[in-house]
Design a protein around this motif. Structure first.
Motif, PDB file in Angstrom:
ATOM      1  N   ALA A 252      -7.526   0.536   2.697  1.00 45.73           N
ATOM      2  CA  ALA A 252      -7.354  -0.713   2.247  1.00 45.73           C
ATOM      3  C   ALA A 252      -8.186  -1.194   1.000  1.00 45.73           C
ATOM      4  O   ALA A 252      -7.437  -1.796  -0.113  1.00 45.73           O
ATOM      5  CB  ALA A 252      -7.879  -1.984   3.271  1.00 45.73           C
TER       6      ALA A 252
ATOM      7  N   GLY B 125      -6.116   1.503  -1.624  1.00 43.93           N
ATOM      8  CA  GLY B 125      -4.582   1.112  -1.874  1.00 43.93           C
ATOM      9  C   GLY B 125      -3.828   2.214  -1.379  1.00 43.93           C
ATOM     10  O   GLY B 125      -2.432   2.199  -1.529  1.00 43.93           O
ATOM     11  N   ALA B 126      -4.167   3.188  -0.708  1.00 44.33           N
ATOM     12  CA  ALA B 126      -3.602   4.274  -0.029  1.00 44.33           C
ATOM     13  C   ALA B 126      -4.689   5.053   0.803  1.00 44.33           C
ATOM     14  O   ALA B 126      -5.739   4.929   0.596  1.00 44.33           O
ATOM     15  CB  ALA B 126      -3.121   5.379  -1.149  1.00 44.33           C
TER      16      ALA B 126
ATOM     17  N   MET C 100       0.815  -1.216  -0.074  1.00 45.80           N
ATOM     18  CA  MET C 100       0.100   0.029   0.057  1.00 45.80           C
ATOM     19  C   MET C 100       0.723   1.145   0.023  1.00 45.80           C
ATOM     20  O   MET C 100       1.803   1.400   0.674  1.00 45.80           O
ATOM     21  CB  MET C 100      -0.841   0.136   1.361  1.00 45.80           C
ATOM     22  CG  MET C 100      -1.742   1.235   1.278  1.00 45.80           C
ATOM     23  SD  MET C 100      -2.723   1.304   2.698  1.00 45.80           S
ATOM     24  CE  MET C 100      -3.753  -0.141   2.641  1.00 45.80           C
ATOM     25  N   ARG C 101       0.298   2.298  -0.764  1.00 44.21           N
ATOM     26  CA  ARG C 101       1.247   3.509  -0.861  1.00 44.21           C
ATOM     27  C   ARG C 101       0.855   4.286   0.300  1.00 44.21           C
ATOM     28  O   ARG C 101      -0.173   4.209   0.997  1.00 44.21           O
ATOM     29  CB  ARG C 101       0.636   4.393  -1.980  1.00 44.21           C
ATOM     30  CG  ARG C 101       1.628   5.397  -2.138  1.00 44.21           C
ATOM     31  CD  ARG C 101       0.922   6.514  -3.446  1.00 44.21           C
ATOM     32  NE  ARG C 101       0.026   7.288  -2.959  1.00 44.21           N
ATOM     33  CZ  ARG C 101      -0.517   8.432  -3.645  1.00 44.21           C
ATOM     34  NH1 ARG C 101       0.118   8.659  -4.999  1.00 44.21           N
ATOM     35  NH2 ARG C 101      -1.465   9.039  -3.292  1.00 44.21           N
TER      36      ARG C 101
END
Length: 429
Positions: free
Chosen positions: A33, A36-37, A1-2
Protein backbone atom coordinates in the motif's frame (compact mmCIF):
# COMPACT_ATOMS: atom_id res chain seq x y z
CA UNK A 1 -2.05 -0.30 -7.49
CA UNK A 2 0.23 -2.15 -9.86
CA UNK A 3 -0.25 -5.91 -9.51
CA UNK A 4 3.13 -7.06 -10.88
CA UNK A 5 5.45 -7.28 -7.86
CA UNK A 6 8.76 -5.54 -7.51
CA UNK A 7 11.44 -8.18 -7.09
CA UNK A 8 13.90 -7.90 -4.21
CA UNK A 9 17.03 -9.99 -3.61
CA UNK A 10 18.64 -10.22 -0.19
CA UNK A 11 22.40 -10.62 0.19
CA UNK A 12 22.96 -11.96 3.70
CA UNK A 13 20.45 -13.48 6.08
CA UNK A 14 21.96 -12.99 9.51
CA UNK A 15 20.50 -10.95 12.35
CA UNK A 16 19.56 -8.01 10.11
CA UNK A 17 18.81 -9.88 6.89
CA UNK A 18 16.47 -12.37 8.53
CA UNK A 19 14.58 -9.52 10.17
CA UNK A 20 14.26 -7.72 6.82
CA UNK A 21 12.82 -10.90 5.29
CA UNK A 22 10.42 -11.33 8.22
CA UNK A 23 9.09 -7.78 7.98
CA UNK A 24 8.72 -8.05 4.20
CA UNK A 25 6.53 -11.11 4.76
CA UNK A 26 4.49 -10.08 7.79
CA UNK A 27 3.94 -6.48 6.61
CA UNK A 28 3.51 -7.33 2.93
CA UNK A 29 0.10 -5.67 2.58
CA UNK A 30 1.18 -2.47 4.31
CA UNK A 31 4.37 -2.27 2.25
CA UNK A 32 2.42 -2.78 -0.96
CA UNK A 33 0.00 0.00 0.00
CA UNK A 34 2.82 2.41 0.82
CA UNK A 35 4.82 1.62 -2.30
CA UNK A 36 1.98 1.26 -4.79
CA UNK A 37 2.91 -2.29 -5.76
CA UNK A 38 3.62 -5.56 -3.96
CA UNK A 39 7.21 -6.53 -3.20
CA UNK A 40 8.41 -10.08 -3.68
CA UNK A 41 11.45 -11.70 -2.10
CA UNK A 42 13.03 -13.22 -5.20
CA UNK A 43 16.20 -14.74 -3.75
CA UNK A 44 18.39 -14.91 -0.67
CA UNK A 45 22.17 -15.36 -0.90
CA UNK A 46 23.80 -17.04 2.11
CA UNK A 47 26.99 -18.88 3.04
CA UNK A 48 25.29 -21.75 4.90
CA UNK A 49 22.35 -23.02 2.83
CA UNK A 50 21.45 -25.85 5.23
CA UNK A 51 20.62 -23.55 8.13
CA UNK A 52 16.90 -23.40 8.94
CA UNK A 53 15.52 -19.91 8.23
CA UNK A 54 12.03 -19.52 9.56
CA UNK A 55 9.61 -17.90 7.16
CA UNK A 56 11.92 -18.13 4.12
CA UNK A 57 11.14 -20.56 1.31
CA UNK A 58 14.21 -22.84 0.99
CA UNK A 59 13.80 -22.66 -2.79
CA UNK A 60 14.82 -18.99 -2.63
CA UNK A 61 18.10 -19.69 -0.85
CA UNK A 62 21.34 -19.82 -2.84
CA UNK A 63 25.08 -19.69 -2.20
CA UNK A 64 25.73 -18.12 -5.60
CA UNK A 65 25.31 -14.42 -4.85
CA UNK A 66 26.88 -13.42 -8.16
CA UNK A 67 24.34 -15.39 -10.20
CA UNK A 68 21.55 -13.91 -8.10
CA UNK A 69 22.48 -10.28 -8.77
CA UNK A 70 23.03 -11.05 -12.46
CA UNK A 71 19.48 -12.31 -12.99
CA UNK A 72 18.40 -9.15 -14.75
CA UNK A 73 14.84 -9.16 -13.43
CA UNK A 74 15.57 -7.72 -9.99
CA UNK A 75 14.36 -4.28 -8.99
CA UNK A 76 16.28 -3.93 -5.72
CA UNK A 77 19.19 -5.73 -4.10
CA UNK A 78 19.49 -5.41 -0.32
CA UNK A 79 23.10 -5.91 0.83
CA UNK A 80 23.60 -6.75 4.50
CA UNK A 81 26.67 -9.01 4.35
CA UNK A 82 29.14 -6.30 5.34
CA UNK A 83 32.86 -6.05 4.62
CA UNK A 84 34.57 -4.83 1.47
CA UNK A 85 34.55 -7.88 -0.78
CA UNK A 86 32.52 -9.54 -2.17
CA UNK A 87 30.04 -6.80 -1.24
CA UNK A 88 31.64 -4.16 -3.50
CA UNK A 89 31.65 -6.40 -6.56
CA UNK A 90 28.12 -7.63 -5.90
CA UNK A 91 26.77 -4.09 -5.58
CA UNK A 92 28.39 -2.87 -8.79
CA UNK A 93 27.23 -6.03 -10.59
CA UNK A 94 23.68 -5.38 -9.37
CA UNK A 95 23.81 -1.88 -10.88
CA UNK A 96 25.13 -3.27 -14.17
CA UNK A 97 22.20 -5.67 -14.35
CA UNK A 98 19.50 -3.11 -13.67
CA UNK A 99 18.89 -3.24 -9.90
CA UNK A 100 19.01 -0.44 -7.37
CA UNK A 101 20.77 -1.15 -4.07
CA UNK A 102 19.97 -0.68 -0.39
CA UNK A 103 23.00 -1.27 1.83
CA UNK A 104 23.91 -1.22 5.52
CA UNK A 105 27.64 -1.50 4.78
CA UNK A 106 29.35 1.40 6.57
CA UNK A 107 32.91 0.15 5.99
CA UNK A 108 32.45 -0.15 2.23
CA UNK A 109 30.64 3.17 1.90
CA UNK A 110 33.30 4.97 3.94
CA UNK A 111 36.05 3.52 1.78
CA UNK A 112 34.49 3.46 -1.69
CA UNK A 113 31.33 5.54 -1.49
CA UNK A 114 32.33 7.81 -4.37
CA UNK A 115 32.93 4.88 -6.75
CA UNK A 116 29.66 3.22 -5.75
CA UNK A 117 27.70 6.44 -6.27
CA UNK A 118 29.36 6.85 -9.67
CA UNK A 119 28.36 3.30 -10.64
CA UNK A 120 24.77 3.91 -9.53
CA UNK A 121 24.61 7.15 -11.53
CA UNK A 122 26.14 5.53 -14.61
CA UNK A 123 23.39 2.92 -14.70
CA UNK A 124 20.56 5.21 -13.57
CA UNK A 125 19.97 3.39 -10.31
CA UNK A 126 19.62 4.28 -6.61
CA UNK A 127 22.09 3.69 -3.79
CA UNK A 128 20.49 4.14 -0.36
CA UNK A 129 22.16 3.40 2.99
CA UNK A 130 20.28 4.87 5.95
CA UNK A 131 21.06 1.77 8.02
CA UNK A 132 24.83 2.23 7.64
CA UNK A 133 25.22 4.98 10.24
CA UNK A 134 22.84 4.91 13.17
CA UNK A 135 20.54 1.90 12.96
CA UNK A 136 16.89 2.92 13.22
CA UNK A 137 17.67 6.63 13.72
CA UNK A 138 16.66 8.65 10.62
CA UNK A 139 19.81 10.64 10.01
CA UNK A 140 21.10 10.36 6.46
CA UNK A 141 17.80 11.33 4.88
CA UNK A 142 17.37 14.45 7.08
CA UNK A 143 20.94 15.53 6.28
CA UNK A 144 20.64 14.76 2.58
CA UNK A 145 17.09 15.99 2.02
CA UNK A 146 15.48 17.87 4.93
CA UNK A 147 18.54 20.08 5.47
CA UNK A 148 19.43 20.33 1.78
CA UNK A 149 18.68 24.05 1.83
CA UNK A 150 20.62 24.72 5.02
CA UNK A 151 24.32 24.94 5.87
CA UNK A 152 25.44 22.28 8.34
CA UNK A 153 28.42 23.38 10.44
CA UNK A 154 28.88 20.53 12.90
CA UNK A 155 27.80 16.95 13.47
CA UNK A 156 28.61 15.61 16.94
CA UNK A 157 27.44 12.19 17.96
CA UNK A 158 27.51 8.88 19.76
CA UNK A 159 27.30 6.40 16.89
CA UNK A 160 28.36 3.14 18.51
CA UNK A 161 26.13 1.46 21.09
CA UNK A 162 28.79 -0.92 22.41
CA UNK A 163 31.17 1.83 23.43
CA UNK A 164 28.41 3.94 24.92
CA UNK A 165 27.24 1.01 27.03
CA UNK A 166 30.78 0.43 28.33
CA UNK A 167 31.45 4.08 29.14
CA UNK A 168 28.01 4.53 30.69
CA UNK A 169 28.65 1.51 32.93
CA UNK A 170 32.03 2.91 33.98
CA UNK A 171 30.40 6.24 34.76
CA UNK A 172 27.40 4.94 36.68
CA UNK A 173 29.05 2.13 38.66
CA UNK A 174 32.72 3.07 38.92
CA UNK A 175 33.69 -0.11 37.05
CA UNK A 176 36.98 -0.35 35.23
CA UNK A 177 37.18 -0.70 31.46
CA UNK A 178 37.69 -4.47 31.38
CA UNK A 179 34.88 -5.13 33.86
CA UNK A 180 32.46 -3.01 31.82
CA UNK A 181 33.57 -4.70 28.59
CA UNK A 182 33.02 -8.15 30.11
CA UNK A 183 29.47 -7.17 31.05
CA UNK A 184 28.80 -5.78 27.56
CA UNK A 185 30.02 -9.06 26.07
CA UNK A 186 27.89 -11.16 28.41
CA UNK A 187 24.79 -9.14 27.48
CA UNK A 188 25.48 -9.42 23.75
CA UNK A 189 26.33 -5.75 23.23
CA UNK A 190 29.98 -6.48 22.39
CA UNK A 191 31.35 -8.96 19.87
CA UNK A 192 33.81 -11.67 20.90
CA UNK A 193 36.42 -9.46 19.23
CA UNK A 194 35.34 -5.90 20.13
CA UNK A 195 38.25 -4.19 18.35
CA UNK A 196 36.16 -2.51 15.64
CA UNK A 197 34.00 -0.89 18.30
CA UNK A 198 36.35 -0.02 21.15
CA UNK A 199 39.19 1.16 18.91
CA UNK A 200 36.83 3.48 17.04
CA UNK A 201 36.96 1.86 13.57
CA UNK A 202 33.17 1.47 13.41
CA UNK A 203 32.54 5.06 14.49
CA UNK A 204 35.21 6.38 12.10
CA UNK A 205 33.49 4.77 9.11
CA UNK A 206 30.22 6.38 10.16
CA UNK A 207 31.94 9.74 10.66
CA UNK A 208 33.30 9.61 7.11
CA UNK A 209 29.80 9.02 5.72
CA UNK A 210 28.24 11.76 7.86
CA UNK A 211 30.92 14.32 7.02
CA UNK A 212 30.60 13.64 3.30
CA UNK A 213 26.85 14.19 3.34
CA UNK A 214 26.84 17.13 5.76
CA UNK A 215 29.55 19.11 3.98
CA UNK A 216 29.00 18.01 0.35
CA UNK A 217 32.58 16.82 0.27
CA UNK A 218 34.19 13.44 -0.32
CA UNK A 219 35.52 12.21 3.01
CA UNK A 220 37.14 8.79 3.10
CA UNK A 221 37.84 6.59 6.07
CA UNK A 222 41.53 7.47 5.85
CA UNK A 223 40.64 11.14 6.34
CA UNK A 224 39.13 10.48 9.77
CA UNK A 225 41.34 10.81 12.84
CA UNK A 226 40.67 7.82 15.09
CA UNK A 227 41.49 7.16 18.73
CA UNK A 228 40.04 4.26 20.73
CA UNK A 229 38.73 4.22 24.29
CA UNK A 230 40.64 1.30 25.81
CA UNK A 231 42.84 3.65 27.84
CA UNK A 232 39.95 5.44 29.55
CA UNK A 233 40.13 4.79 33.31
CA UNK A 234 38.02 5.19 36.41
CA UNK A 235 40.36 8.05 37.35
CA UNK A 236 39.39 9.84 34.13
CA UNK A 237 35.73 9.57 35.10
CA UNK A 238 36.51 10.87 38.58
CA UNK A 239 38.21 13.91 37.05
CA UNK A 240 35.33 14.38 34.64
CA UNK A 241 32.83 14.41 37.51
CA UNK A 242 34.84 17.06 39.32
CA UNK A 243 34.45 19.21 36.19
CA UNK A 244 30.72 18.50 35.89
CA UNK A 245 31.34 16.27 32.88
CA UNK A 246 31.09 12.69 31.70
CA UNK A 247 33.04 10.81 29.01
CA UNK A 248 31.71 9.63 25.65
CA UNK A 249 33.30 8.22 22.51
CA UNK A 250 32.34 10.89 19.99
CA UNK A 251 32.30 11.18 16.23
CA UNK A 252 32.85 14.85 15.43
CA UNK A 253 32.58 16.36 11.94
CA UNK A 254 33.17 20.11 11.71
CA UNK A 255 33.35 22.86 9.17
CA UNK A 256 36.24 25.27 9.84
CA UNK A 257 35.29 28.73 11.15
CA UNK A 258 36.20 30.28 7.79
CA UNK A 259 34.26 27.58 5.93
CA UNK A 260 37.29 26.67 3.82
CA UNK A 261 37.91 23.15 5.13
CA UNK A 262 36.43 20.35 7.23
CA UNK A 263 37.65 17.88 9.83
CA UNK A 264 36.38 14.46 10.91
CA UNK A 265 37.52 12.67 14.04
CA UNK A 266 36.61 9.96 16.54
CA UNK A 267 37.95 9.88 20.10
CA UNK A 268 36.84 9.79 23.73
CA UNK A 269 36.03 13.21 25.14
CA UNK A 270 34.67 14.88 28.24
CA UNK A 271 31.36 16.65 27.70
CA UNK A 272 29.40 18.75 30.21
CA UNK A 273 26.50 17.04 31.96
CA UNK A 274 24.33 19.87 30.64
CA UNK A 275 24.91 18.76 27.03
CA UNK A 276 22.11 16.59 25.55
CA UNK A 277 24.57 13.85 24.59
CA UNK A 278 25.65 13.42 28.22
CA UNK A 279 22.30 11.85 29.08
CA UNK A 280 22.45 9.18 26.35
CA UNK A 281 22.61 5.94 28.32
CA UNK A 282 23.22 2.27 27.67
CA UNK A 283 23.58 1.08 24.09
CA UNK A 284 21.69 4.01 22.60
CA UNK A 285 23.01 6.36 19.93
CA UNK A 286 22.42 10.07 19.46
CA UNK A 287 23.65 12.63 16.95
CA UNK A 288 23.66 16.39 17.50
CA UNK A 289 23.53 18.53 14.34
CA UNK A 290 24.23 22.26 14.24
CA UNK A 291 23.25 24.30 11.17
CA UNK A 292 22.81 27.95 10.22
CA UNK A 293 19.05 28.09 9.82
CA UNK A 294 17.66 25.10 11.74
CA UNK A 295 19.98 25.65 14.69
CA UNK A 296 20.56 22.66 16.95
CA UNK A 297 18.88 19.32 16.20
CA UNK A 298 19.26 16.01 18.02
CA UNK A 299 18.48 12.54 16.66
CA UNK A 300 18.21 9.77 19.25
CA UNK A 301 17.40 6.07 19.33
CA UNK A 302 18.70 2.49 19.16
CA UNK A 303 21.72 2.44 16.88
CA UNK A 304 22.10 -1.30 16.30
CA UNK A 305 20.35 -4.65 16.49
CA UNK A 306 18.31 -6.68 14.05
CA UNK A 307 14.96 -4.92 14.29
CA UNK A 308 16.20 -1.29 14.49
CA UNK A 309 18.60 -1.77 11.57
CA UNK A 310 15.98 -3.63 9.55
CA UNK A 311 13.62 -0.70 10.12
CA UNK A 312 16.09 1.62 8.38
CA UNK A 313 16.64 -0.90 5.57
CA UNK A 314 12.90 -1.21 4.96
CA UNK A 315 12.51 2.58 4.93
CA UNK A 316 15.09 2.74 2.16
CA UNK A 317 13.46 -0.17 0.36
CA UNK A 318 10.12 1.65 0.27
CA UNK A 319 11.78 4.83 -1.07
CA UNK A 320 13.74 2.97 -3.75
CA UNK A 321 10.70 0.96 -4.85
CA UNK A 322 8.67 4.15 -5.18
CA UNK A 323 11.42 5.59 -7.35
CA UNK A 324 11.35 2.48 -9.54
CA UNK A 325 7.63 2.85 -10.10
CA UNK A 326 7.93 6.53 -11.01
CA UNK A 327 10.97 6.00 -13.22
CA UNK A 328 13.03 8.38 -11.13
CA UNK A 329 16.07 8.14 -8.88
CA UNK A 330 16.65 9.72 -5.50
CA UNK A 331 19.51 11.97 -4.41
CA UNK A 332 22.95 10.74 -5.40
CA UNK A 333 26.33 11.87 -4.17
CA UNK A 334 26.64 15.59 -3.48
CA UNK A 335 30.33 16.49 -3.43
CA UNK A 336 30.22 19.83 -5.21
CA UNK A 337 31.88 21.72 -2.32
CA UNK A 338 35.03 19.57 -2.57
CA UNK A 339 36.43 21.07 0.63
CA UNK A 340 39.85 19.91 1.80
CA UNK A 341 39.95 17.73 4.91
CA UNK A 342 42.29 19.31 7.43
CA UNK A 343 44.62 17.21 9.59
CA UNK A 344 43.96 16.61 13.27
CA UNK A 345 46.67 19.12 14.18
CA UNK A 346 44.42 21.95 12.98
CA UNK A 347 41.54 21.01 15.30
CA UNK A 348 40.97 23.52 18.09
CA UNK A 349 39.40 22.46 21.39
CA UNK A 350 40.05 22.34 25.15
CA UNK A 351 42.11 19.66 26.89
CA UNK A 352 42.29 17.87 30.22
CA UNK A 353 45.83 16.61 30.97
CA UNK A 354 46.78 14.52 33.99
CA UNK A 355 50.48 14.40 34.90
CA UNK A 356 52.43 12.35 37.42
CA UNK A 357 55.06 14.71 38.83
CA UNK A 358 57.59 15.01 41.62
CA UNK A 359 56.11 16.59 44.73
CA UNK A 360 58.58 19.43 45.25
CA UNK A 361 58.70 23.20 44.88
CA UNK A 362 58.89 24.70 41.40
CA UNK A 363 57.19 21.86 39.49
CA UNK A 364 54.05 23.81 38.75
CA UNK A 365 56.10 26.76 37.49
CA UNK A 366 58.06 24.48 35.14
CA UNK A 367 54.91 22.94 33.77
CA UNK A 368 53.23 26.31 33.30
CA UNK A 369 56.28 27.58 31.42
CA UNK A 370 56.09 24.68 28.95
CA UNK A 371 52.43 25.41 28.25
CA UNK A 372 53.19 29.10 27.72
CA UNK A 373 56.11 28.38 25.38
CA UNK A 374 53.79 26.38 23.11
CA UNK A 375 51.00 28.94 23.14
CA UNK A 376 48.57 26.85 25.19
CA UNK A 377 46.73 28.86 27.82
CA UNK A 378 45.91 27.19 31.14
CA UNK A 379 42.39 27.53 32.52
CA UNK A 380 42.63 25.59 35.80
CA UNK A 381 45.20 23.52 37.70
CA UNK A 382 44.62 20.98 40.45
CA UNK A 383 47.51 19.39 42.38
CA UNK A 384 47.60 16.58 44.91
CA UNK A 385 50.76 15.29 46.52
CA UNK A 386 51.95 12.64 48.96
CA UNK A 387 55.30 11.04 49.89
CA UNK A 388 57.29 12.71 47.14
CA UNK A 389 54.80 11.89 44.36
CA UNK A 390 52.05 14.13 43.04
CA UNK A 391 49.41 14.36 40.36
CA UNK A 392 48.84 17.54 38.44
CA UNK A 393 45.62 18.03 36.48
CA UNK A 394 45.63 20.85 33.93
CA UNK A 395 42.59 22.03 31.98
CA UNK A 396 43.41 24.34 29.09
CA UNK A 397 41.63 27.02 27.15
CA UNK A 398 41.04 26.30 23.46
CA UNK A 399 44.18 25.41 21.55
CA UNK A 400 45.15 23.54 18.41
CA UNK A 401 45.83 19.84 18.62
CA UNK A 402 49.29 20.44 17.16
CA UNK A 403 50.12 22.94 19.92
CA UNK A 404 48.87 20.55 22.58
CA UNK A 405 50.90 17.70 21.08
CA UNK A 406 54.05 19.82 21.17
CA UNK A 407 53.31 20.77 24.77
CA UNK A 408 52.95 17.17 25.86
CA UNK A 409 56.14 16.09 24.13
CA UNK A 410 58.02 18.88 25.92
CA UNK A 411 56.46 17.92 29.28
CA UNK A 412 57.65 14.34 28.87
CA UNK A 413 61.22 15.64 28.71
CA UNK A 414 61.05 17.41 32.08
CA UNK A 415 62.89 15.57 34.86
CA UNK A 416 60.11 16.51 37.28
CA UNK A 417 57.38 14.89 35.11
CA UNK A 418 57.28 11.15 35.78
CA UNK A 419 54.63 10.49 33.16
CA UNK A 420 51.60 11.76 31.27
CA UNK A 421 48.79 9.71 32.77
CA UNK A 422 45.94 10.93 30.60
CA UNK A 423 45.05 13.36 27.82
CA UNK A 424 41.37 13.98 27.18
CA UNK A 425 39.70 16.49 24.91
CA UNK A 426 36.84 18.57 26.30
CA UNK A 427 33.95 19.05 23.83
CA UNK A 428 30.40 20.31 23.69
CA UNK A 429 30.84 23.57 25.55
Amino acid sequence: MRTRPLKVALLGCGVVGSEVARIMTTHADDLAARIGAPVELAGVAVRRPDKVREGIDPALVTTDATALVKRGDLDVVVEVIGGIEPARTLITTAFEHGASVVSANKALLAQDGAALHAAAEEHGRDLYYEAAVAGAIPLIRPLRESLAGDKVNRVLGIVNGTTNFILDKMDSTGAGYQEALDEATALGYAEADPTADVEGFDAAAKAAILAGIAFHTRVRLDDVYREGMTEVTAADFASAKEMGCTIKLLAICERAADGASVTARVHPAMIPLSHPLASVRGAYNAVFVESDAAGQLMFYGPGAGGSPTASAVLGDLVAVCRNRLSGATGPGESAYAALPVSPMGDVVTRYHISLDVADKPGVLAQVATVFAEHGVSIDTVRQQGKDGEASLVVVTHRASDAALHGTVEALRKLDTVRGVASIMRVEGE
